[in-house]
Motif scaffolding. Sequence first.
Motif, mmCIF file in Angstrom:
data_model
loop_
_atom_site.group_PDB
_atom_site.id
_atom_site.type_symbol
_atom_site.label_atom_id
_atom_site.label_comp_id
_atom_site.label_asym_id
_atom_site.label_seq_id
_atom_site.Cartn_x
_atom_site.Cartn_y
_atom_site.Cartn_z
ATOM 1 N N LEU A 109 9.775 -72.729 -32.357
ATOM 2 C CA LEU A 109 10.322 -73.603 -31.444
ATOM 3 C C LEU A 109 9.269 -74.806 -31.872
ATOM 4 N N THR A 110 9.758 -76.040 -31.886
ATOM 5 C CA THR A 110 8.985 -77.333 -32.065
ATOM 6 C C THR A 110 9.634 -78.424 -31.291
ATOM 7 N N ASP A 111 8.699 -79.411 -30.915
ATOM 8 C CA ASP A 111 9.065 -80.959 -30.344
ATOM 9 C C ASP A 111 10.173 -81.262 -31.305
ATOM 10 N N HIS A 132 9.950 -76.719 -23.483
ATOM 11 C CA HIS A 132 9.735 -76.182 -22.160
ATOM 12 C C HIS A 132 9.629 -74.926 -21.917
ATOM 13 N N GLN A 133 8.931 -74.523 -20.804
ATOM 14 C CA GLN A 133 8.664 -73.060 -20.622
ATOM 15 C C GLN A 133 10.188 -72.280 -20.583
ATOM 16 N N GLN A 134 11.174 -72.939 -19.960
ATOM 17 C CA GLN A 134 12.221 -72.005 -20.004
ATOM 18 C C GLN A 134 12.881 -71.664 -21.411
ATOM 19 N N ASP A 135 12.402 -72.716 -22.319
ATOM 20 C CA ASP A 135 13.164 -72.337 -23.573
ATOM 21 C C ASP A 135 12.282 -71.056 -24.264
ATOM 22 N N VAL A 136 10.967 -71.025 -24.136
ATOM 23 C CA VAL A 136 10.038 -69.981 -24.522
ATOM 24 C C VAL A 136 10.377 -68.942 -23.866
ATOM 25 N N ALA A 150 7.405 -54.837 -30.058
ATOM 26 C CA ALA A 150 6.181 -55.668 -29.823
ATOM 27 C C ALA A 150 6.296 -57.199 -30.091
ATOM 28 N N ILE A 151 5.736 -57.903 -29.177
ATOM 29 C CA ILE A 151 5.979 -59.173 -29.286
ATOM 30 C C ILE A 151 4.789 -59.993 -29.488
ATOM 31 N N GLN A 152 4.481 -60.839 -30.255
ATOM 32 C CA GLN A 152 3.235 -61.804 -30.344
ATOM 33 C C GLN A 152 3.628 -63.397 -30.436
ATOM 34 N N MET A 153 2.839 -63.911 -29.414
ATOM 35 C CA MET A 153 3.208 -65.638 -29.324
ATOM 36 C C MET A 153 1.911 -66.198 -29.913
ATOM 37 N N GLN A 154 2.000 -67.021 -30.908
ATOM 38 C CA GLN A 154 0.836 -67.793 -31.347
ATOM 39 C C GLN A 154 -0.102 -66.588 -31.784
ATOM 40 N N ASP A 155 -1.116 -66.661 -31.447
ATOM 41 C CA ASP A 155 -2.314 -65.424 -31.806
ATOM 42 C C ASP A 155 -2.307 -64.490 -30.607
ATOM 43 N N GLN A 156 -1.435 -64.384 -29.581
ATOM 44 C CA GLN A 156 -1.779 -63.427 -28.596
ATOM 45 C C GLN A 156 -0.462 -62.580 -28.340
ATOM 46 N N ARG A 157 -0.877 -61.121 -28.199
ATOM 47 C CA ARG A 157 0.111 -60.182 -27.687
ATOM 48 C C ARG A 157 0.761 -60.497 -26.466
ATOM 49 N N ILE A 158 1.903 -60.475 -26.298
ATOM 50 C CA ILE A 158 2.651 -60.624 -25.141
ATOM 51 C C ILE A 158 2.809 -59.138 -24.424
ATOM 52 N N VAL A 159 2.256 -59.054 -23.148
ATOM 53 C CA VAL A 159 2.390 -57.820 -22.504
ATOM 54 C C VAL A 159 2.955 -58.175 -20.984
ATOM 55 N N ALA A 160 2.830 -57.160 -20.354
ATOM 56 C CA ALA A 160 3.505 -57.334 -18.881
ATOM 57 C C ALA A 160 2.907 -58.277 -17.923
ATOM 58 N N THR A 161 1.418 -58.716 -18.294
ATOM 59 C CA THR A 161 1.002 -59.568 -17.248
ATOM 60 C C THR A 161 0.844 -61.117 -18.175
ATOM 61 N N SER A 162 1.588 -60.938 -19.263
ATOM 62 C CA SER A 162 1.587 -62.537 -19.969
ATOM 63 C C SER A 162 2.386 -63.466 -19.111
ATOM 64 N N ALA A 163 2.304 -64.592 -19.067
ATOM 65 C CA ALA A 163 2.926 -65.487 -18.577
ATOM 66 C C ALA A 163 2.936 -66.932 -18.972
ATOM 67 N N PRO A 164 3.614 -67.313 -19.994
ATOM 68 C CA PRO A 164 3.862 -68.523 -20.436
ATOM 69 C C PRO A 164 3.741 -69.797 -19.592
ATOM 70 N N PRO A 201 22.323 -67.463 -23.011
ATOM 71 C CA PRO A 201 22.894 -68.742 -22.599
ATOM 72 C C PRO A 201 21.606 -70.103 -22.950
ATOM 73 N N LEU A 202 20.440 -69.595 -22.275
ATOM 74 C CA LEU A 202 19.418 -70.644 -22.339
ATOM 75 C C LEU A 202 18.982 -70.853 -23.855
ATOM 76 N N VAL A 203 19.095 -69.842 -24.748
ATOM 77 C CA VAL A 203 18.895 -70.209 -26.219
ATOM 78 C C VAL A 203 20.186 -71.048 -26.649
ATOM 79 N N VAL A 204 21.150 -70.781 -26.314
ATOM 80 C CA VAL A 204 22.355 -71.538 -26.800
ATOM 81 C C VAL A 204 22.337 -72.900 -26.312
ATOM 82 N N LEU A 205 21.687 -73.263 -25.190
ATOM 83 C CA LEU A 205 21.737 -74.745 -24.584
ATOM 84 C C LEU A 205 20.477 -75.362 -25.391
#
Length: 246
Positions: A109-111, A132-136, A150-164, A201-205
Amino acid sequence: MARQRSAWRFGVPAVCLCAGLLLATTHTVSGGDEIRRSDAPRLVDLVREAQQSADRLTARRDALAGELETHHGGAVDDGAVTGITQRADELAVAAGMSPMRGPGLVVTLTDAQRDAEGRFPGDASPDDLVVHQQDVEAVLNAMWNAGAEAIQMQDQRIVATSAPRCVGNTLLLNGRTYSPPYVITAIGDVPAMQAALAAAPLVVLYKQYVVRFGLGYTEEVRSDVEVVGHPTPRLRFAQPAGPLGY
């Protein structure tokens, strides 16, 4: 002969007087005690006592070390240790602490970018041109719903405590800020993740804004991707919920 008697007569009293003065001085200095008592401490005795004390402490140390080894080593069943270790490894994978590899999907995703003349669409507001945050979150949720392992965003692993979180035109993730493009890498069933993204829905938007305002969105299928493991979290207020191996 008379002269010799006269010398002894005066010499003997003088010697006695000196001896008396010496004894009186000795008594005064010693306070009435013996100056060289048989029980007075000697250097050799002090050394011997110190050595004996060191020997006792060494023996005590060895005994405590043996007791500690018994409690934490010999008294523990090897099967129990193996079971706890296996359980810890399983939990580490489930909690996202271990790196993973496998087939996956990479979403970027990019501007919005300026056109050939260096302009943005005339009817776009500043909020229409940035991710925006909602898009991510929409992309992440769609991947999780599709069973991503498993999911990684940028160089970090996304876990239960991750909150972009959005901070202006940047993204805050686990205390670090990132600028677009935002790269999300997921391991799992690729067709299922693509279907989930197409139906969210939000990805479609967001894709509609891609067409209208030039935001960036790409999906790349890869046969082999790697995601990093998340560092062991430091939970300040966590408490044990039960014994290990439950």
